[in-house]
Scaffold this motif. Structure first.
Motif, PDB file in Angstrom:
ATOM      1  N   VAL A  53       6.915   9.351  -3.059  1.00  0.00           N
ATOM      2  CA  VAL A  53       6.552   8.689  -1.920  1.00  0.00           C
ATOM      3  C   VAL A  53       5.460   9.410  -1.321  1.00  0.00           C
ATOM      4  N   LYS A  54       5.024  10.487  -1.502  1.00  0.00           N
ATOM      5  CA  LYS A  54       4.112  11.336  -0.668  1.00  0.00           C
ATOM      6  C   LYS A  54       2.662  10.715  -1.395  1.00  0.00           C
ATOM      7  N   SER A  55       2.636  10.412  -2.619  1.00  0.00           N
ATOM      8  CA  SER A  55       1.330   9.653  -3.005  1.00  0.00           C
ATOM      9  C   SER A  55       1.463   8.356  -2.811  1.00  0.00           C
ATOM     10  N   SER A  56       2.299   7.707  -2.568  1.00  0.00           N
ATOM     11  CA  SER A  56       2.302   6.117  -2.295  1.00  0.00           C
ATOM     12  C   SER A  56       1.974   5.893  -0.874  1.00  0.00           C
ATOM     13  N   LEU A  57       2.553   6.714   0.230  1.00  0.00           N
ATOM     14  CA  LEU A  57       2.386   6.697   1.424  1.00  0.00           C
ATOM     15  C   LEU A  57       0.675   7.123   1.648  1.00  0.00           C
ATOM     16  N   LYS A  58       0.133   8.095   1.160  1.00  0.00           N
ATOM     17  CA  LYS A  58      -1.116   8.477   1.091  1.00  0.00           C
ATOM     18  C   LYS A  58      -2.105   7.001   0.771  1.00  0.00           C
ATOM     19  N   PHE A  59      -1.584   6.416  -0.094  1.00  0.00           N
ATOM     20  CA  PHE A  59      -2.445   5.199  -0.767  1.00  0.00           C
ATOM     21  C   PHE A  59      -2.295   4.066   0.358  1.00  0.00           C
ATOM     22  N   LEU A  60      -0.962   3.816   0.562  1.00  0.00           N
ATOM     23  CA  LEU A  60      -0.613   2.696   1.588  1.00  0.00           C
ATOM     24  C   LEU A  60      -1.217   2.926   3.029  1.00  0.00           C
ATOM     25  N   ARG A  61      -1.227   4.114   3.203  1.00  0.00           N
ATOM     26  CA  ARG A  61      -1.890   4.034   4.792  1.00  0.00           C
ATOM     27  C   ARG A  61      -3.383   3.982   4.987  1.00  0.00           C
ATOM     28  N   LYS A  62      -4.159   4.107   3.785  1.00  0.00           N
ATOM     29  CA  LYS A  62      -5.763   3.621   3.845  1.00  0.00           C
ATOM     30  C   LYS A  62      -5.850   2.379   3.157  1.00  0.00           C
ATOM     31  N   THR A  63      -5.032   1.728   2.539  1.00  0.00           N
ATOM     32  CA  THR A  63      -5.264   0.527   1.831  1.00  0.00           C
ATOM     33  C   THR A  63      -4.156  -0.671   2.605  1.00  0.00           C
ATOM     34  N   ASP A  64      -5.041  -1.391   3.331  1.00  0.00           N
ATOM     35  CA  ASP A  64      -4.287  -2.227   4.308  1.00  0.00           C
ATOM     36  C   ASP A  64      -3.512  -3.676   3.230  1.00  0.00           C
ATOM     37  N   TRP A  65      -4.242  -4.121   2.351  1.00  0.00           N
ATOM     38  CA  TRP A  65      -3.689  -5.163   1.504  1.00  0.00           C
ATOM     39  C   TRP A  65      -2.559  -4.794   0.606  1.00  0.00           C
ATOM     40  N   ALA A  66      -2.346  -3.408   0.399  1.00  0.00           N
ATOM     41  CA  ALA A  66      -1.170  -3.057  -0.302  1.00  0.00           C
ATOM     42  C   ALA A  66       0.018  -2.773   0.640  1.00  0.00           C
ATOM     43  N   ARG A  67      -0.457  -2.167   1.753  1.00  0.00           N
ATOM     44  CA  ARG A  67       0.617  -1.971   2.789  1.00  0.00           C
ATOM     45  C   ARG A  67       1.012  -3.337   3.159  1.00  0.00           C
ATOM     46  N   LYS A  68       0.366  -4.442   3.237  1.00  0.00           N
ATOM     47  CA  LYS A  68       0.878  -5.666   3.831  1.00  0.00           C
ATOM     48  C   LYS A  68       1.808  -6.299   2.617  1.00  0.00           C
ATOM     49  N   LYS A  69       1.366  -5.863   1.415  1.00  0.00           N
ATOM     50  CA  LYS A  69       2.346  -6.365   0.214  1.00  0.00           C
ATOM     51  C   LYS A  69       3.686  -5.782   0.373  1.00  0.00           C
ATOM     52  N   VAL A  70       3.683  -4.300   0.513  1.00  0.00           N
ATOM     53  CA  VAL A  70       4.981  -3.637   0.975  1.00  0.00           C
ATOM     54  C   VAL A  70       5.740  -4.105   1.775  1.00  0.00           C
ATOM     55  N   GLU A  71       5.167  -4.493   3.014  1.00  0.00           N
ATOM     56  CA  GLU A  71       5.789  -4.793   4.337  1.00  0.00           C
ATOM     57  C   GLU A  71       6.099  -6.221   3.991  1.00  0.00           C
ATOM     58  N   ASP A  72       5.618  -7.082   3.334  1.00  0.00           N
ATOM     59  CA  ASP A  72       6.191  -8.273   3.117  1.00  0.00           C
ATOM     60  C   ASP A  72       7.343  -8.409   2.137  1.00  0.00           C
ATOM     61  N   LEU A  73       7.455  -7.555   1.199  1.00  0.00           N
ATOM     62  CA  LEU A  73       8.292  -7.258   0.255  1.00  0.00           C
ATOM     63  C   LEU A  73       9.609  -6.900   1.006  1.00  0.00           C
ATOM     64  N   TYR A  74       9.369  -5.746   1.889  1.00  0.00           N
ATOM     65  CA  TYR A  74      10.662  -5.333   2.759  1.00  0.00           C
ATOM     66  C   TYR A  74      11.294  -6.639   3.720  1.00  0.00           C
ATOM     67  N   VAL A  75      10.407  -7.244   4.314  1.00  0.00           N
ATOM     68  CA  VAL A  75      11.088  -8.414   5.196  1.00  0.00           C
ATOM     69  C   VAL A  75      11.808  -9.525   4.426  1.00  0.00           C
ATOM     70  N   SER A  76      11.378  -9.720   3.164  1.00  0.00           N
ATOM     71  CA  SER A  76      12.078 -10.665   2.106  1.00  0.00           C
ATOM     72  C   SER A  76      13.197 -10.143   1.441  1.00  0.00           C
ATOM     73  N   THR A  77      13.362  -8.878   1.447  1.00  0.00           N
ATOM     74  CA  THR A  77      14.596  -8.138   0.553  1.00  0.00           C
ATOM     75  C   THR A  77      15.583  -8.314   1.446  1.00  0.00           C
ATOM     76  N   PRO A  78      16.860  -8.937   0.640  1.00  0.00           N
ATOM     77  CA  PRO A  78      18.078  -8.961   1.377  1.00  0.00           C
ATOM     78  C   PRO A  78      19.075  -7.601   1.016  1.00  0.00           C
ATOM     79  N   PHE A  79      18.647  -6.784   1.901  1.00  0.00           N
ATOM     80  CA  PHE A  79      19.470  -5.349   1.937  1.00  0.00           C
ATOM     81  C   PHE A  79      20.999  -5.328   2.057  1.00  0.00           C
ATOM     82  N   LYS A  80      21.352  -6.187   2.824  1.00  0.00           N
ATOM     83  CA  LYS A  80      22.810  -6.345   3.020  1.00  0.00           C
ATOM     84  C   LYS A  80      23.592  -6.992   2.130  1.00  0.00           C
TER      85      LYS A  80
END
Length: 72
Positions: free
Chosen positions: A45-72
């Motif tokens: 988690v620590k290394s991923s957060l470091k990368f995602l916080r400075k890489t906008d395109w990767a953060r957008k992919k993570v956020e898009d996946l989160y929105v499309s994931t059916p957690f319930k």
């Protein structure tokens, strides 16, 4: 502060989003869905957060996946 009732990411930190995705998919599947080294090569988690916080395109992919994931 303005309310954002239709924004599914409102109030969620990047760390929370990442932890929920890892819990739901696991690192191997997350790495298959989003092809970035921090998910495939000795992931944490620590290394991923470091990368995602400075890489906008990767953060957008993570956020898009989160929105499309059916957690319930």
């Amino acid at each position: 502060m303005q309310q954002q009732p239709n924004n599914p990411l409102h109030g969620k930190t990047l760390e929370t989003i990442l932890n929920e995705l890892v819990a739901y998919y696991g690192w191997p599947e997350l790495g298959n869905r989003i092809r970035i080294n921090c998910f495939n090569d000795n992931p944490s988690v620590k290394s991923s957060l470091k990368f995602l916080r400075k890489t906008d395109w990767a953060r957008k992919k993570v956020e898009d996946l989160y929105v499309s994931t059916p957690f319930k």
